[in-house]
Motif scaffolding. Structure first.
Motif, PDB file in Angstrom:
ATOM      1  N   VAL A  50     -29.521 -65.528  96.404  1.00 56.86           N
ATOM      2  CA  VAL A  50     -28.334 -65.356  95.575  1.00 56.86           C
ATOM      3  C   VAL A  50     -28.510 -66.164  94.290  1.00 56.86           C
ATOM      4  N   ASP A  51     -28.459 -65.465  93.159  1.00 60.16           N
ATOM      5  CA  ASP A  51     -28.518 -66.157  91.864  1.00 60.16           C
ATOM      6  C   ASP A  51     -27.130 -66.750  91.622  1.00 60.16           C
ATOM      7  N   ILE A  52     -27.076 -68.072  91.457  1.00 57.45           N
ATOM      8  CA  ILE A  52     -25.775 -68.744  91.345  1.00 57.45           C
ATOM      9  C   ILE A  52     -25.017 -68.359  90.084  1.00 57.45           C
ATOM     10  N   GLU A  57     -21.003 -59.276  94.972  1.00 55.86           N
ATOM     11  CA  GLU A  57     -19.563 -59.075  95.182  1.00 55.86           C
ATOM     12  C   GLU A  57     -19.048 -59.784  96.431  1.00 55.86           C
ATOM     13  N   ASP A  58     -19.930 -60.016  97.408  1.00 52.00           N
ATOM     14  CA  ASP A  58     -19.558 -60.667  98.664  1.00 52.00           C
ATOM     15  C   ASP A  58     -18.808 -61.972  98.376  1.00 52.00           C
ATOM     16  N   SER A  63     -18.291 -67.409  96.379  1.00 57.85           N
ATOM     17  CA  SER A  63     -17.589 -68.682  96.485  1.00 57.85           C
ATOM     18  C   SER A  63     -18.573 -69.846  96.617  1.00 57.85           C
ATOM     19  N   PHE A  64     -19.615 -69.664  97.456  1.00 55.95           N
ATOM     20  CA  PHE A  64     -20.574 -70.753  97.618  1.00 55.95           C
ATOM     21  C   PHE A  64     -21.408 -70.940  96.361  1.00 55.95           C
TER      22      PHE A  64
END
Length: 111
Positions: A50-52, A57-58, A63-64
């Motif tokens: 996951v690119d911060i 969309e998750d 959120s994280f």
């Protein structure tokens, strides 16, 4: 063994300031995927990157990713089933230990 464990690597293409001599988040993700596949052959798991700065969309991942940015966590941040097991320079031993809590069994062949 129950369900597949989910591993998520949060990071970005840009290296964090204190991680200059370390691999990128993407390289860490690829390295983890290969190492875990060797350690637990025939034991499926999910791993995602996951690119911060452009999370999916998750809602949970989004959120994280926001938390990594806001709390200045050292990335890559590695989660196994939602538990942080490594930051900046994750250790395979910590990832393996967390996975074994979920029933993964090492198939290392010793001598």
């Amino acid at each position: 063994m129950g369900n597949m464990v989910e591993i998520v690597v949060y990071g970005t293409e840009q290296l964090c300031a204190s991680c200059v001599n370390l691999p990128s988040s993407k390289e860490t993700y690829e390295w983890l995927e290969a190492a875990i596949s060797r350690k637990y052959p025939e034991q499926p798991f999910l791993i995602s990157y996951v690119d911060i700065f452009s999370p999916p969309e998750d809602e949970e991942k989004r959120s994280f990713a926001k938390r990594v940015v806001e709390e200045d966590l050292f990335y890559p941040v590695v989660l196994v089933e939602g538990e942080i097991v490594g930051e900046g320079n994750p250790k395979l031993k910590a990832v393996y230990a967390e996975m074994e809590k979920y029933g993964y069994k090492s198939e290392d062949k010793k001598g």
